[in-house]
Scaffold this motif. Structure first.
Motif, PDB file in Angstrom:
ATOM      1  N   UNK A 169      32.831  49.251  47.185  1.00  0.00           N
ATOM      2  CA  UNK A 169      32.333  48.564  46.009  1.00  0.00           C
ATOM      3  C   UNK A 169      33.478  48.170  45.091  1.00  0.00           C
ATOM      4  N   UNK A 170      33.335  47.021  44.421  1.00  0.00           N
ATOM      5  CA  UNK A 170      34.310  46.614  43.411  1.00  0.00           C
ATOM      6  C   UNK A 170      33.862  47.013  42.016  1.00  0.00           C
ATOM      7  N   UNK A 171      32.834  47.847  41.936  1.00  0.00           N
ATOM      8  CA  UNK A 171      32.293  48.283  40.669  1.00  0.00           C
ATOM      9  C   UNK A 171      31.068  47.507  40.249  1.00  0.00           C
ATOM     10  N   UNK A 172      30.883  46.357  40.864  1.00  0.00           N
ATOM     11  CA  UNK A 172      29.709  45.533  40.556  1.00  0.00           C
ATOM     12  C   UNK A 172      28.827  45.326  41.776  1.00  0.00           C
ATOM     13  N   UNK A 177      47.312  34.010  41.722  1.00  0.00           N
ATOM     14  CA  UNK A 177      46.369  34.108  40.622  1.00  0.00           C
ATOM     15  C   UNK A 177      45.592  35.422  40.665  1.00  0.00           C
ATOM     16  N   UNK A 178      45.339  35.923  41.888  1.00  0.00           N
ATOM     17  CA  UNK A 178      44.508  37.121  42.045  1.00  0.00           C
ATOM     18  C   UNK A 178      45.306  38.420  42.015  1.00  0.00           C
ATOM     19  N   UNK A 179      46.579  38.362  42.400  1.00  0.00           N
ATOM     20  CA  UNK A 179      47.344  39.605  42.579  1.00  0.00           C
ATOM     21  C   UNK A 179      47.456  40.472  41.328  1.00  0.00           C
ATOM     22  N   UNK A 180      47.730  39.935  40.158  1.00  0.00           N
ATOM     23  CA  UNK A 180      47.855  40.813  38.989  1.00  0.00           C
ATOM     24  C   UNK A 180      46.619  41.689  38.759  1.00  0.00           C
ATOM     25  N   UNK A 225      40.385  49.487  51.631  1.00  0.00           N
ATOM     26  CA  UNK A 225      39.005  48.990  51.581  1.00  0.00           C
ATOM     27  C   UNK A 225      38.593  48.607  50.168  1.00  0.00           C
ATOM     28  N   UNK A 226      38.983  49.405  49.180  1.00  0.00           N
ATOM     29  CA  UNK A 226      38.658  49.079  47.791  1.00  0.00           C
ATOM     30  C   UNK A 226      39.416  47.834  47.320  1.00  0.00           C
ATOM     31  N   UNK A 227      40.664  47.699  47.753  1.00  0.00           N
ATOM     32  CA  UNK A 227      41.424  46.490  47.406  1.00  0.00           C
ATOM     33  C   UNK A 227      40.733  45.262  47.991  1.00  0.00           C
ATOM     34  N   UNK A 228      40.253  45.391  49.232  1.00  0.00           N
ATOM     35  CA  UNK A 228      39.554  44.277  49.866  1.00  0.00           C
ATOM     36  C   UNK A 228      38.277  43.922  49.107  1.00  0.00           C
ATOM     37  N   UNK A 229      37.538  44.935  48.662  1.00  0.00           N
ATOM     38  CA  UNK A 229      36.327  44.678  47.884  1.00  0.00           C
ATOM     39  C   UNK A 229      36.673  43.932  46.590  1.00  0.00           C
ATOM     40  N   UNK A 230      37.737  44.366  45.925  1.00  0.00           N
ATOM     41  CA  UNK A 230      38.184  43.668  44.718  1.00  0.00           C
ATOM     42  C   UNK A 230      38.578  42.230  45.035  1.00  0.00           C
ATOM     43  N   UNK A 246      37.532  40.269  47.467  1.00  0.00           N
ATOM     44  CA  UNK A 246      36.349  39.440  47.740  1.00  0.00           C
ATOM     45  C   UNK A 246      35.643  39.078  46.435  1.00  0.00           C
ATOM     46  N   UNK A 247      35.476  40.092  45.569  1.00  0.00           N
ATOM     47  CA  UNK A 247      34.785  39.851  44.311  1.00  0.00           C
ATOM     48  C   UNK A 247      35.524  38.886  43.409  1.00  0.00           C
ATOM     49  N   UNK A 248      36.827  39.084  43.261  1.00  0.00           N
ATOM     50  CA  UNK A 248      37.615  38.202  42.398  1.00  0.00           C
ATOM     51  C   UNK A 248      37.699  36.794  42.967  1.00  0.00           C
ATOM     52  N   UNK A 249      37.791  36.686  44.296  1.00  0.00           N
ATOM     53  CA  UNK A 249      37.901  35.368  44.913  1.00  0.00           C
ATOM     54  C   UNK A 249      36.611  34.568  44.731  1.00  0.00           C
ATOM     55  N   UNK A 250      35.482  35.271  44.755  1.00  0.00           N
ATOM     56  CA  UNK A 250      34.213  34.569  44.542  1.00  0.00           C
ATOM     57  C   UNK A 250      34.110  34.027  43.133  1.00  0.00           C
ATOM     58  N   UNK A 251      34.731  34.715  42.176  1.00  0.00           N
ATOM     59  CA  UNK A 251      34.686  34.265  40.782  1.00  0.00           C
ATOM     60  C   UNK A 251      35.673  33.134  40.525  1.00  0.00           C
ATOM     61  N   UNK A 252      36.752  33.091  41.325  1.00  0.00           N
ATOM     62  CA  UNK A 252      37.787  32.078  41.111  1.00  0.00           C
ATOM     63  C   UNK A 252      37.341  30.734  41.669  1.00  0.00           C
TER      64      UNK A 252
END
Length: 701
Positions: free
Chosen positions: A354-357, A571-574, A678-683, A685-691
């Motif tokens: 999970x990415x928390x959401x 854009x996503x790395x930070x 796995x948690x980094x991957x979840x983050x 995916x989540x951030x990429x969907x928002x971008x």
């Protein structure tokens, strides 16, 4: 400091007192002489190195001095056998070795070796004479120490100085054995067998052995992966360095007097035990479950290999000194077998993170090596096994299970087929170059390309560590350059060179002729692949990796080639790094991993050891207590039952092997690095969907 010297045949021999033969008697010794055809072979080697090697170095006075240094160090890396007077005498030849080799002469190389052989033989005979009278009495209450790193030390200036050095070395050997629980009579018998065997092997050395040692001192000046193989070494080339056919599945090398584990063959017998690790030292080998343990300290590498090798289905026992431990010995039982393709084949698993959401299904593919069944491929068997075919099948299965992203785990993957690395990249990117290869003639090849549309277009992560090398670095580098996915883990090994075999009149020459470059123009040589998001370092880069070799070819770059860009990772790395740091700052497993690495670095930096028995016992107790405290701090933080003693910790099935990438079976509970990935991957995916998304762009140069 790591010394990866395959040809360092003899080292670490101990003695109490010695009366050295005067140099004048050398002519009367059983000296080895060069054979007639070795001169012409030496000329051939020099010619091929100058003409074919990537480095294009010319053998002159400067390289002659380097050859002299390299050869002396190969013979006497601990500066313990030659006297300073020997070295001073040899200095007259420092700038003459190049001229000698060009004319087909190797006499000075043999003269230096024969002096070395005489010194070693005298010391062994004297120590055996001492042991024949009983184990020498040492004062283990005396406060004194022994240098363990003599790289910057000088050779003994006198016989008395040499005797004092060897008194301490013998005392250290006796003390080490006492600390393992052995009694004096056992110690005396073991040392007697050790030095008798070493004396026998020294006397068995042939002219071919000396010539190979001398020529490999030359080839190492060009780079660490070029070497001369004598007819005997050539015959055993594959099996002598990798016990992957019928053996234990380990790649071995020499370091001073010890045989050391360089790496494990993925899926092999040793790997499956979960007990043998890279950098462990093998001190004894026993046949079957109860056979006598044969001490192998000071043995030739190929002799140790021969002892370990055996028929599939039989057992071998290895007595080791584990890396990072307290110096205690450990015995490991391994059932020999052939390493089959199915043991090394790619495997998959699915986990939720999970990415928390939102929760995401993440597919993990573990790839231990880049393999292909060449025999079946040549037969045009439509069902031949290969990395790309297996991964393609697993990707199809993962997509059928609707995974949201894929992690490709290349930790400990030492490489393999370049063809498979290229074809695997083809599964993830559209048409485009994968790797550039610059040859010794400076021509650049870009034929290794992705030639079809990507099969999998979803979120991707590549997980690497220090033991990810060669083909692994080509794949990871391409994924990173295309911004196709995240690269997470540790800086990779850094082997970016290609070797070919060149025939000689006697034996063959393995020679570096090409160098890999990424599509960005950066070489993978020396620097390897740097991850986008680093994980705690588990392997010391100063002792493992291309940069650990003194003569490794340098990193450089050539022109980049046009290639697509898939994700805007900058854009996503930070945000990804910030979330990763927050999670791992207080995570018990990550705190433990960072403590463990600091602890092992401290031990690696130790320059001397005490020869006081009480002090050593106190050091061991403090060491064990620290290890126990570190582990129990981790267990308490995770709500696990702490260990009552260090012995209980030792007896447990430790999960530190999995932390290094470990067994092929994919288990999150034993692998904090994969779990965090796995948690980094979840983050991701989540951030990429928002971008905001944009179609892949072709980079402008």
């Amino acid at each position: 400091m790591l010394t990866n010297r395959i040809a360092a045949l003899f080292s670490g021999l101990l003695i109490l007192t010695l009366t050295l033969l005067p140099v004048a008697t050398l002519a009367e010794a059983d000296a080895l002489q060069p054979e007639e055809d070795q001169g012409s072979t030496a000329r051939e080697i020099v010619g091929k190195l100058e003409m074919l090697h990537y480095n294009k170095l010319k053998l002159g006075d400067e390289m002659s001095e380097e050859l002299w240094d390299e050869y002396i160090e190969a013979l006497d890396p601990t500066k313990s056998y030659f006297l300073a007077s020997d070295i001073n005498e040899f200095r007259q030849w420092r700038t003459k070795l190049d001229d000698e080799l060009r004319t087909g002469q190797v006499n000075h190389g043999f003269e230096i070796y024969n002096r070395y052989r005489l010194r070693v033989t005298d010391r062994l005979n004297n120590i055996l004479s001492q042991l024949d009278k009983g184990l020498p009495e040492f004062d283990f209450d005396r406060d004194e120490s022994l240098e363990v790193d003599r790289e910057d030390s000088q050779w003994p200036v006198s016989i008395s100085a040499a005797d004092e050095l060897w008194r301490k070395r013998l005392k250290s050997s006796v003390l080490n054995l006492r600390l393992t629980g052995k009694k004096d009579e056992e110690i005396r018998d073991l040392l007697t067998r050790r030095y008798t065997g070493q004396l026998k092997r020294v006397k068995q050395q042939s002219s071919d052995d000396v010539f190979e040692l001398y020529m490999n001192s030359l080839t190492r000046l060009y780079d660490p992966h070029s070497n001369y193989l004598s007819p005997r070494s050539l015959e055993n080339f594959n099996m002598s360095m990798s016990l992957s056919l019928e053996g234990i599945g380990a790649v071995l090398q020499m370091e001073d007097e010890y045989t050391k584990v360089a790496r494990l063959v993925a899926g092999g017998p040793a790997d499956r035990t979960g007990k043998l690790k890279p950098n462990d030292k093998i001190v004894a080998v026993g046949q079957d479950k109860e056979g006598e343990m044969v001490d192998v300290v000071g043995w030739r590498l190929d002799d140790v290999v021969e002892l370990i090798r055996g028929a599939a289905g039989t057992y071998v026992r290895l007595e080791t000194i584990p890396t990072g431990g307290d110096g205690s010995h450990r015995t490991i039982l391994i059932k020999r077998s052939k390493v089959k393709l199915e043991d090394q084949a790619a495997k998959k698993a699915i986990f939720e993170f999970s990415d928390g959401e939102k929760s995401y299904k993440i597919g993990v593919i573990n790839l231990p090596t880049f393999y292909i069944d060449f025999e079946a491929y040549r037969r045009r068997d439509p069902n031949y096994k290969s990395t790309t075919r297996d991964v393609a099948r697993l990707l199809n299965e993962l997509e059928e299970e609707n995974v949201d992203g894929v992690i490709l785990d290349l930790r400990n993957n030492g490489g393999g087929s370049l063809q498979e690395a290229t074809m695997l990249t083809d599964l993830f990117i559209d048409q485009g170059p994968v790797v550039q290869i610059r040859h010794a003639n400076e021509q650049i090849s870009r034929h290794n390309r992705s030639r079809s549309r990507a099969m999998y277009r979803g979120p991707l992560m590549v997980l690497i560590n220090r033991l990810s090398a060669s083909a692994s670095e080509i794949f990871a580098g391409a994924i990173q350059d295309y911004n196709r996915g995240l690269v997470v883990g540790n800086q990779s090994f850094g082997k970016g060179t290609v070797q070919t075999m060149a025939p000689l009149k006697e034996g063959q020459l393995k020679i570096t002729q090409s160098k890999f470059y990424r599509v960005s123009g950066d070489s993978t040589q020396h620097a390897g692949v740097t991850p986008d998001i680093p994980m705690p370092q588990l392997i010391d880069t100063e002792s493992v990796g291309e940069s650990a070799y003194d003569t490794a070819l340098p990193w450089d770059r050539i022109h980049a080639v046009p290639h697509a860009k898939y994700f805007d990772l900058k854009e996503l790395l930070p945000a990804l790094v910030s979330k990763h740091n927050q999670r791992t700052a207080t995570d018990p497993d990550f705190v433990y991993l960072r403590e463990q690495f600091r602890f092992e670095r401290e031990r690696a930096d130790q320059e001397s050891i005490s020869l006081n028995e009480k002090a050593r016992e106190e050091e061991r107790e403090a060491l064990n207590e620290r290890l126990l405290t570190m582990e129990n701090r981790r267990r308490n933080a995770k709500g696990l039952e702490p260990y009552e003693s260090f012995e209980a910790l030792e007896e447990s099935e430790s999960d530190d092997v999995a932390a290094l990438g470990g067994p092929v079976e994919i288990k999150l509970e034993d692998d904090p690095i994969l779990n965090e990935a796995g948690y980094i991957m979840a983050d991701f995916i989540g951030l990429n969907k928002k971008a905001s998304k944009a179609p892949p762009q072709v980079a402008n140069f």
